[in-house]
Scaffold this motif. Structure first.
Motif, PDB file in Angstrom:
ATOM      1  N   PHE A 125       4.048   0.585   2.343  1.00  0.00           N
ATOM      2  CA  PHE A 125       3.894  -0.356   3.447  1.00  0.00           C
ATOM      3  C   PHE A 125       3.441  -1.712   2.918  1.00  0.00           C
ATOM      4  O   PHE A 125       2.578  -1.799   2.029  1.00  0.00           O
ATOM      5  N   TYR A 126       4.018  -2.760   3.483  1.00  0.00           N
ATOM      6  CA  TYR A 126       3.514  -4.109   3.238  1.00  0.00           C
ATOM      7  C   TYR A 126       2.318  -4.320   4.160  1.00  0.00           C
ATOM      8  O   TYR A 126       2.389  -4.075   5.374  1.00  0.00           O
ATOM      9  N   PHE A 127       1.226  -4.784   3.578  1.00  0.00           N
ATOM     10  CA  PHE A 127       0.011  -5.015   4.353  1.00  0.00           C
ATOM     11  C   PHE A 127      -0.146  -6.507   4.633  1.00  0.00           C
ATOM     12  O   PHE A 127      -0.067  -7.331   3.720  1.00  0.00           O
ATOM     13  N   PHE A 128      -0.364  -6.833   5.908  1.00  0.00           N
ATOM     14  CA  PHE A 128      -0.529  -8.223   6.339  1.00  0.00           C
ATOM     15  C   PHE A 128      -1.938  -8.414   6.876  1.00  0.00           C
ATOM     16  O   PHE A 128      -2.376  -7.682   7.776  1.00  0.00           O
ATOM     17  N   THR A 173      -6.988   6.906   3.528  1.00  0.00           N
ATOM     18  CA  THR A 173      -7.800   5.723   3.750  1.00  0.00           C
ATOM     19  C   THR A 173      -6.859   4.527   3.908  1.00  0.00           C
ATOM     20  O   THR A 173      -5.684   4.597   3.530  1.00  0.00           O
ATOM     21  N   PRO A 174      -7.337   3.397   4.456  1.00  0.00           N
ATOM     22  CA  PRO A 174      -6.462   2.233   4.634  1.00  0.00           C
ATOM     23  C   PRO A 174      -5.857   1.689   3.347  1.00  0.00           C
ATOM     24  O   PRO A 174      -4.827   1.007   3.389  1.00  0.00           O
ATOM     25  N   VAL A 177       0.860  -1.174   0.000  1.00  0.00           N
ATOM     26  CA  VAL A 177       0.000   0.000   0.000  1.00  0.00           C
ATOM     27  C   VAL A 177       0.902   1.232   0.000  1.00  0.00           C
ATOM     28  O   VAL A 177       1.781   1.364   0.851  1.00  0.00           O
ATOM     29  N   GLU A 178       0.701   2.126  -0.961  1.00  0.00           N
ATOM     30  CA  GLU A 178       1.543   3.314  -1.096  1.00  0.00           C
ATOM     31  C   GLU A 178       0.784   4.551  -0.626  1.00  0.00           C
ATOM     32  O   GLU A 178      -0.337   4.806  -1.060  1.00  0.00           O
ATOM     33  N   LEU A 223      -1.010  -0.842  13.373  1.00  0.00           N
ATOM     34  CA  LEU A 223      -2.060  -1.855  13.295  1.00  0.00           C
ATOM     35  C   LEU A 223      -3.397  -1.173  13.056  1.00  0.00           C
ATOM     36  O   LEU A 223      -3.709  -0.156  13.692  1.00  0.00           O
ATOM     37  N   THR A 224      -4.196  -1.711  12.131  1.00  0.00           N
ATOM     38  CA  THR A 224      -5.558  -1.242  11.908  1.00  0.00           C
ATOM     39  C   THR A 224      -6.518  -2.401  12.156  1.00  0.00           C
ATOM     40  O   THR A 224      -6.094  -3.521  12.424  1.00  0.00           O
ATOM     41  N   SER A 225      -7.798  -2.129  12.023  1.00  0.00           N
ATOM     42  CA  SER A 225      -8.796  -3.194  12.191  1.00  0.00           C
ATOM     43  C   SER A 225      -8.691  -4.224  11.074  1.00  0.00           C
ATOM     44  O   SER A 225      -9.154  -5.355  11.212  1.00  0.00           O
ATOM     45  N   GLN A 226      -8.087  -3.823   9.944  1.00  0.00           N
ATOM     46  CA  GLN A 226      -7.979  -4.729   8.798  1.00  0.00           C
ATOM     47  C   GLN A 226      -6.716  -5.581   8.823  1.00  0.00           C
ATOM     48  O   GLN A 226      -6.679  -6.651   8.233  1.00  0.00           O
ATOM     49  N   GLY A 227      -5.640  -5.080   9.469  1.00  0.00           N
ATOM     50  CA  GLY A 227      -4.407  -5.844   9.491  1.00  0.00           C
ATOM     51  C   GLY A 227      -3.218  -5.000   9.907  1.00  0.00           C
ATOM     52  O   GLY A 227      -3.364  -3.877  10.407  1.00  0.00           O
ATOM     53  N   LEU A 228      -2.034  -5.534   9.668  1.00  0.00           N
ATOM     54  CA  LEU A 228      -0.784  -4.914  10.101  1.00  0.00           C
ATOM     55  C   LEU A 228      -0.065  -4.300   8.908  1.00  0.00           C
ATOM     56  O   LEU A 228      -0.002  -4.894   7.830  1.00  0.00           O
ATOM     57  N   TYR A 229       0.505  -3.097   9.121  1.00  0.00           N
ATOM     58  CA  TYR A 229       1.278  -2.401   8.089  1.00  0.00           C
ATOM     59  C   TYR A 229       2.728  -2.287   8.567  1.00  0.00           C
ATOM     60  O   TYR A 229       2.975  -1.788   9.673  1.00  0.00           O
ATOM     61  N   ILE A 230       3.677  -2.710   7.728  1.00  0.00           N
ATOM     62  CA  ILE A 230       5.099  -2.569   8.029  1.00  0.00           C
ATOM     63  C   ILE A 230       5.765  -1.890   6.844  1.00  0.00           C
ATOM     64  O   ILE A 230       5.620  -2.328   5.699  1.00  0.00           O
TER      65      ILE A 230
END
Length: 393
Positions: A386-389, A70-71, A27-28, A363-370
């Motif tokens: 960010f890599y979205f997990f 937005t996420p 996610v950019e 951390l969001t309700s949808q997942g983890l961003y690194i």
């Protein structure tokens, strides 16, 4: 045979319930500015329209703003950038920017002698300024903790003890050398309550117990502070994630505190299958030698996240690097340690070296961003990838 079959089924069922972080996409976020501060971003849930947003703050340039996304990485057109120009005036050591709501943007200045918290509305106008002054004694100061969020919706803030002789200009000439100074400094630093909760409205204070650091991090009988007295780094790190967590940069132990009365409810040690975490306590005379590169090359605790949807805690640790790789410290491999609410470890998940940047995780309700590592060939400081997990069971 029947019992073995049942046990196998139970094991499989348990294994299927173990959370796993599965990388799904990149996610950019086109921030328009580099992220120079690892505590100036986060998530905000708008209770009015029931939407979750991600924000990034830029306090350092002439175009100082907070920008919302937005996420999925799109700039949020419904929410204009919040200007920070008025809020950052006179602040020299901004340690975090936190969004409680669109009319409560909080800037924390963590300086030892000018610890401040500034509140802004959506127009960037100052609506309140809190200054932590030397109110605890001539040589005792408390400053804002380096929190990713300071729970500004409550009428209190968390403060960290900071004895002012840590600054070279304040060291009395009576000390013969640095070792003699550190004998006095560490004794004062350890015997004073480490954390204070300051109720801003009532101007009252709640403290942790004295001698908390030596009691929990390296119990010992010697409190005379001679050259062989065992110590660790003096700086406490922390995170507010449903509870207040405290740890030391050089230790593998985490303290869990009740955020209201600052009583220690639990303590546990972090261990990794892939890397040592922290270092053993060392004699005071070896302080400079031991602390020289531990922050960059040593394995250590980075951040703690609370997943309220799953009622789990995620402890992020970076792994140890060889000393020859000190220039590439942000490329260290990571681990995500998953704990239940009793702080019993469920799982450790390894993340490879060179791909991620441990400084930028949320951390969001949808997942983890690194965050993608800055040494990646397509790195752009005006964009953050960010890599979205997803978190699967």
């Amino acid at each position: 045979m029947k019992y073995i079959y049942i046990l196998t089924l139970l094991f499989c069922f348990s294994a299927c319930k173990t959370p796993t972080f599965v990388e799904k996409k990149i996610v950019e976020f086109e921030t328009g500015f580099p992220l120079l501060n690892s505590f100036s971003f986060g998530t905000w849930y708008d209770k009015k329209n029931k939407k979750e947003y991600i924000y990034f703050g830029n306090p350092y340039s002439g175009d100082a703003i907070v920008r919302f996304f937005t996420p999925d990485g799109k700039v949020q057109s419904e929410i204009e950038d919040v200007p920070l120009k008025n809020g950052v005036k006179g602040l020299a050591n901004i340690t975090s920017i936190f969004v409680y709501d669109i009319d409560t943007i909080v800037i924390v200045n963590g300086g030892a002698y000018a610890s401040q918290m500034v509140y802004l509305n959506r127009k960037g106008e100052r609506i309140q300024k809190i200054i932590v002054d030397s109110v605890f004694g001539q040589n005792e100061r408390y400053r804002m903790l380096y929190c990713a969020n300071q729970t500004p919706h409550k009428p209190f803030v968390y403060l960290h003890f900071y004895w002012n002789w840590v600054n070279a200009v304040d060291i009395p000439s009576s000390f013969k050398n640095e070792l003699e100074y550190h004998k006095v400094y560490y004794k004062k630093h350890y015997e004073t309550p480490s954390v204070c909760r300051w109720d801003v409205r009532a101007n009252t204070y709640t403290f942790t117990a004295a001698n908390m650091i030596p009691t929990y991090f390296f119990p010992q009988g010697d409190t005379s502070f001679n050259e062989n007295t065992l110590i660790l780094s003096e700086e406490l790190h922390n995170c507010y994630a449903h509870k207040l967590f405290l740890w030391m940069r050089t230790s593998d132990k985490i303290l869990v505190l009740n955020p209201d009365n600052l009583q220690i409810e639990h303590s546990f040690n972090i261990s990794s299958k892939y890397s040592p975490i922290g270092i053993d306590p060392f004699p005071l005379k070896l302080r400079n030698q031991k602390l020289a590169n531990v922050n960059l090359i040593g394995g250590r605790i980075i951040r703690i996240l609370y997943d309220k949807n799953r009622n789990l805690y995620y402890v992020i640790t970076k792994h140890e690097l060889p000393e020859e790789d000190i220039a590439f410290s942000t490329e260290a491999p990571l681990s995500i340690h998953i704990y239940n609410t009793k702080f019993e470890k469920i799982k450790e998940q390894y993340l490879e070296r060179g791909k991620y940047d441990y400084r930028f995780i949320f951390l969001t309700s949808q997942g983890l961003y690194i965050s993608q590592n800055e040494n990646n060939k397509d790195y752009d400081p005006a964009k953050r990838r960010f890599y979205f997990f997803e978190i699967e069971k």
